[in-house]
Design a protein around this motif. Structure first.
Motif: not given
Ligand code: URA
Length: 253
Positions: A112, A115, A199
Protein backbone atom coordinates in the motif's frame (compact mmCIF):
# COMPACT_ATOMS: atom_id res chain seq x y z
CA UNK A 1 26.75 -19.22 -9.50
CA UNK A 2 23.21 -19.49 -10.83
CA UNK A 3 22.65 -19.22 -14.56
CA UNK A 4 20.22 -16.32 -13.98
CA UNK A 5 23.24 -14.19 -13.17
CA UNK A 6 25.54 -13.20 -15.99
CA UNK A 7 25.28 -14.08 -19.64
CA UNK A 8 21.88 -14.99 -21.04
CA UNK A 9 22.15 -13.43 -24.41
CA UNK A 10 21.37 -14.34 -27.98
CA UNK A 11 22.71 -12.40 -30.98
CA UNK A 12 22.05 -8.74 -30.33
CA UNK A 13 23.08 -5.43 -31.89
CA UNK A 14 26.17 -3.92 -30.25
CA UNK A 15 24.43 -0.59 -29.50
CA UNK A 16 21.49 -2.36 -27.80
CA UNK A 17 23.88 -4.57 -25.87
CA UNK A 18 25.75 -1.54 -24.57
CA UNK A 19 22.54 0.35 -23.74
CA UNK A 20 21.19 -2.71 -21.87
CA UNK A 21 24.48 -2.83 -20.00
CA UNK A 22 23.85 0.76 -18.87
CA UNK A 23 26.97 2.03 -20.62
CA UNK A 24 24.75 4.89 -21.85
CA UNK A 25 21.62 5.69 -23.81
CA UNK A 26 21.33 4.28 -27.33
CA UNK A 27 22.63 7.56 -28.82
CA UNK A 28 25.43 7.90 -26.23
CA UNK A 29 26.67 4.40 -26.95
CA UNK A 30 26.57 5.05 -30.71
CA UNK A 31 28.85 8.03 -30.09
CA UNK A 32 31.20 5.89 -27.96
CA UNK A 33 31.32 3.29 -30.73
CA UNK A 34 32.14 5.99 -33.31
CA UNK A 35 34.92 7.31 -31.07
CA UNK A 36 36.53 3.85 -31.05
CA UNK A 37 36.08 3.24 -27.32
CA UNK A 38 34.39 -0.13 -27.80
CA UNK A 39 36.24 -3.30 -28.79
CA UNK A 40 34.92 -6.76 -29.60
CA UNK A 41 37.28 -9.69 -29.14
CA UNK A 42 40.27 -7.37 -28.99
CA UNK A 43 39.42 -5.35 -32.15
CA UNK A 44 37.98 -1.84 -32.10
CA UNK A 45 34.41 -2.05 -33.46
CA UNK A 46 32.84 0.95 -35.17
CA UNK A 47 29.62 -0.66 -36.41
CA UNK A 48 26.72 -0.15 -33.92
CA UNK A 49 24.79 -2.90 -35.72
CA UNK A 50 27.49 -5.54 -35.22
CA UNK A 51 25.84 -8.69 -33.84
CA UNK A 52 27.05 -9.82 -30.42
CA UNK A 53 26.62 -13.34 -29.05
CA UNK A 54 27.52 -15.03 -25.77
CA UNK A 55 30.91 -16.04 -27.09
CA UNK A 56 31.99 -12.43 -27.78
CA UNK A 57 34.10 -10.41 -25.36
CA UNK A 58 33.00 -6.77 -25.40
CA UNK A 59 35.31 -4.16 -23.91
CA UNK A 60 34.56 -0.53 -23.00
CA UNK A 61 37.74 1.51 -22.65
CA UNK A 62 39.55 -1.80 -22.26
CA UNK A 63 37.27 -3.13 -19.49
CA UNK A 64 35.42 -6.37 -20.12
CA UNK A 65 31.62 -6.15 -19.79
CA UNK A 66 29.52 -9.05 -18.54
CA UNK A 67 26.01 -9.12 -19.94
CA UNK A 68 23.23 -9.42 -17.39
CA UNK A 69 19.75 -10.23 -18.57
CA UNK A 70 18.20 -9.91 -15.15
CA UNK A 71 18.47 -7.25 -12.53
CA UNK A 72 17.36 -7.78 -8.92
CA UNK A 73 17.10 -4.87 -6.49
CA UNK A 74 16.06 -4.76 -2.83
CA UNK A 75 14.16 -1.54 -2.13
CA UNK A 76 13.21 -0.28 1.31
CA UNK A 77 9.99 1.32 0.11
CA UNK A 78 9.17 4.64 1.76
CA UNK A 79 5.60 5.82 2.44
CA UNK A 80 4.00 8.02 -0.21
CA UNK A 81 5.03 6.13 -3.35
CA UNK A 82 2.93 3.58 -5.18
CA UNK A 83 3.95 0.05 -6.14
CA UNK A 84 3.63 0.50 -9.89
CA UNK A 85 5.96 1.11 -12.81
CA UNK A 86 4.45 4.41 -13.98
CA UNK A 87 1.64 6.70 -13.02
CA UNK A 88 0.60 10.12 -14.37
CA UNK A 89 -0.12 11.57 -10.92
CA UNK A 90 1.85 9.77 -8.24
CA UNK A 91 5.47 8.89 -7.73
CA UNK A 92 6.15 5.19 -8.22
CA UNK A 93 8.77 2.89 -6.76
CA UNK A 94 10.43 2.80 -10.19
CA UNK A 95 10.75 6.62 -10.14
CA UNK A 96 12.97 6.20 -7.06
CA UNK A 97 15.64 4.36 -9.06
CA UNK A 98 18.57 6.34 -10.35
CA UNK A 99 20.08 6.17 -13.82
CA UNK A 100 21.76 3.08 -15.16
CA UNK A 101 19.07 0.48 -14.64
CA UNK A 102 17.29 -1.73 -17.08
CA UNK A 103 14.18 -0.15 -18.49
CA UNK A 104 11.93 -3.17 -17.91
CA UNK A 105 12.04 -3.30 -14.10
CA UNK A 106 8.85 -3.72 -12.07
CA UNK A 107 7.96 -4.32 -8.41
CA UNK A 108 7.19 -7.89 -7.34
CA UNK A 109 3.73 -7.49 -5.84
CA UNK A 110 2.28 -4.45 -4.18
CA UNK A 111 2.59 -2.66 -0.89
CA UNK A 112 0.00 0.00 0.00
CA UNK A 113 1.06 3.61 -0.48
CA UNK A 114 1.53 4.04 3.29
CA UNK A 115 3.27 0.66 3.82
CA UNK A 116 7.06 0.72 3.98
CA UNK A 117 9.73 -1.93 3.75
CA UNK A 118 10.90 -4.79 1.60
CA UNK A 119 10.04 -4.68 -2.08
CA UNK A 120 11.88 -6.71 -4.69
CA UNK A 121 12.33 -4.89 -8.00
CA UNK A 122 13.30 -6.99 -11.00
CA UNK A 123 12.68 -7.70 -14.66
CA UNK A 124 12.55 -11.45 -13.99
CA UNK A 125 8.91 -12.28 -14.74
CA UNK A 126 9.28 -15.96 -13.97
CA UNK A 127 10.67 -15.35 -10.47
CA UNK A 128 7.99 -12.75 -9.79
CA UNK A 129 5.27 -15.15 -10.89
CA UNK A 130 6.61 -17.89 -8.65
CA UNK A 131 6.97 -15.61 -5.63
CA UNK A 132 3.42 -14.31 -6.01
CA UNK A 133 1.67 -17.51 -7.05
CA UNK A 134 -0.98 -18.45 -4.45
CA UNK A 135 -0.03 -22.10 -5.02
CA UNK A 136 3.47 -21.61 -3.64
CA UNK A 137 2.55 -19.98 -0.33
CA UNK A 138 5.68 -17.86 -0.02
CA UNK A 139 5.71 -16.43 3.53
CA UNK A 140 5.62 -12.66 3.98
CA UNK A 141 6.37 -11.15 7.39
CA UNK A 142 5.25 -7.70 8.49
CA UNK A 143 5.99 -5.57 11.52
CA UNK A 144 2.90 -3.64 12.62
CA UNK A 145 2.14 -0.89 15.12
CA UNK A 146 -1.45 -0.96 16.22
CA UNK A 147 -4.01 1.17 17.89
CA UNK A 148 -5.47 -1.33 20.38
CA UNK A 149 -4.23 -4.15 22.59
CA UNK A 150 -3.37 -7.36 20.75
CA UNK A 151 -4.39 -10.40 22.78
CA UNK A 152 -3.70 -14.14 22.91
CA UNK A 153 -7.22 -14.61 21.49
CA UNK A 154 -6.11 -12.63 18.43
CA UNK A 155 -3.07 -14.92 18.12
CA UNK A 156 -5.42 -17.94 18.15
CA UNK A 157 -7.86 -16.32 15.74
CA UNK A 158 -5.06 -15.56 13.24
CA UNK A 159 -3.77 -19.11 13.68
CA UNK A 160 -7.18 -20.63 13.04
CA UNK A 161 -7.79 -18.70 9.80
CA UNK A 162 -9.74 -15.53 10.30
CA UNK A 163 -13.05 -14.69 8.68
CA UNK A 164 -12.13 -11.15 7.73
CA UNK A 165 -15.21 -10.02 5.83
CA UNK A 166 -17.64 -11.36 3.26
CA UNK A 167 -14.88 -11.41 0.62
CA UNK A 168 -11.95 -12.75 2.60
CA UNK A 169 -11.34 -15.70 4.88
CA UNK A 170 -7.64 -15.52 5.64
CA UNK A 171 -5.53 -18.65 5.68
CA UNK A 172 -3.84 -19.43 9.01
CA UNK A 173 -1.33 -16.70 9.87
CA UNK A 174 1.26 -16.43 12.58
CA UNK A 175 0.82 -13.47 14.92
CA UNK A 176 3.57 -12.67 17.42
CA UNK A 177 3.01 -9.99 20.05
CA UNK A 178 6.15 -7.88 20.47
CA UNK A 179 4.99 -5.31 23.02
CA UNK A 180 1.89 -3.84 24.56
CA UNK A 181 1.32 -0.44 26.15
CA UNK A 182 -1.83 -0.45 28.30
CA UNK A 183 -1.67 3.30 29.07
CA UNK A 184 -1.33 4.25 25.39
CA UNK A 185 -3.65 1.46 24.26
CA UNK A 186 -1.15 0.43 21.54
CA UNK A 187 0.70 -2.74 20.51
CA UNK A 188 3.53 -3.88 18.31
CA UNK A 189 3.32 -7.22 16.53
CA UNK A 190 4.81 -9.34 13.77
CA UNK A 191 2.56 -11.20 11.37
CA UNK A 192 3.43 -13.84 8.80
CA UNK A 193 0.96 -14.53 6.01
CA UNK A 194 1.12 -16.86 3.04
CA UNK A 195 -1.25 -15.00 0.73
CA UNK A 196 -1.33 -11.41 -0.39
CA UNK A 197 -4.87 -10.15 -0.69
CA UNK A 198 -5.67 -6.44 -0.99
CA UNK A 199 -4.98 -4.65 2.36
CA UNK A 200 -4.75 -8.10 3.92
CA UNK A 201 -2.93 -7.25 7.17
CA UNK A 202 -5.00 -4.13 7.79
CA UNK A 203 -8.21 -6.06 7.17
CA UNK A 204 -7.15 -8.92 9.44
CA UNK A 205 -6.43 -6.59 12.34
CA UNK A 206 -9.58 -4.62 11.66
CA UNK A 207 -11.55 -7.89 11.95
CA UNK A 208 -10.27 -8.23 15.54
CA UNK A 209 -10.93 -4.56 16.33
CA UNK A 210 -7.43 -3.09 15.97
CA UNK A 211 -6.20 -0.43 13.58
CA UNK A 212 -2.83 -0.67 11.84
CA UNK A 213 -1.10 2.70 12.19
CA UNK A 214 2.29 1.65 10.75
CA UNK A 215 3.11 -1.33 8.56
CA UNK A 216 6.50 -2.50 7.36
CA UNK A 217 7.29 -5.64 5.39
CA UNK A 218 10.46 -7.20 6.74
CA UNK A 219 10.62 -10.54 4.92
CA UNK A 220 9.46 -12.21 1.72
CA UNK A 221 10.34 -15.90 1.54
CA UNK A 222 14.02 -16.16 2.35
CA UNK A 223 14.65 -12.51 1.53
CA UNK A 224 15.08 -10.33 4.61
CA UNK A 225 15.00 -6.54 4.53
CA UNK A 226 18.56 -5.30 5.04
CA UNK A 227 18.47 -3.43 8.38
CA UNK A 228 21.19 -1.10 7.09
CA UNK A 229 19.12 -0.02 4.08
CA UNK A 230 17.41 3.31 4.87
CA UNK A 231 13.83 3.95 3.69
CA UNK A 232 13.84 5.10 0.08
CA UNK A 233 17.16 3.41 -0.69
CA UNK A 234 17.86 0.27 -2.67
CA UNK A 235 20.73 -2.04 -3.48
CA UNK A 236 21.33 -5.01 -5.77
CA UNK A 237 20.55 -8.40 -4.23
CA UNK A 238 23.64 -10.18 -3.00
CA UNK A 239 24.42 -13.30 -4.97
CA UNK A 240 23.74 -15.51 -1.91
CA UNK A 241 20.30 -13.85 -1.44
CA UNK A 242 19.41 -14.47 -5.06
CA UNK A 243 20.64 -18.07 -4.99
CA UNK A 244 18.40 -18.91 -2.02
CA UNK A 245 15.42 -17.10 -3.52
CA UNK A 246 15.80 -19.01 -6.78
CA UNK A 247 16.22 -22.28 -4.93
CA UNK A 248 13.08 -21.82 -2.89
CA UNK A 249 11.10 -21.08 -6.04
CA UNK A 250 12.65 -24.12 -7.76
CA UNK A 251 14.53 -21.96 -10.21
CA UNK A 252 18.04 -22.72 -9.00
CA UNK A 253 20.31 -25.10 -10.81
N1 URA B 1 -1.25 -5.90 3.96
C1 URA B 1 -1.72 -4.63 3.99
O1 URA B 1 -2.73 -4.34 4.59
N2 URA B 1 -1.03 -3.70 3.30
C2 URA B 1 0.12 -3.95 2.65
O2 URA B 1 0.70 -3.05 2.05
C3 URA B 1 0.58 -5.28 2.64
C4 URA B 1 -0.12 -6.24 3.32
Amino acid sequence: MTDRVGKQMKNMRLDKYLADMKVGTRSEVKSLIRKGRIAVNGETEKDPGRKIGEEDAVLFDGNLLTYETYEYLMLNKPAGVISATEDPRQETVIDLLGEGHRKDLFPVGRLDIDTVGLLLITNDGELSHRLLSPKRHVDKTYYARLDGIVTEEDVCAFQAGLEVDEELTAQPAELRILSISEPEHTSEAEVTIREGKFHQIKRMFSAVGKEVVYLKRIRMGSLILDPDLPEGEYRPLKEAELEVLLEETNMGR
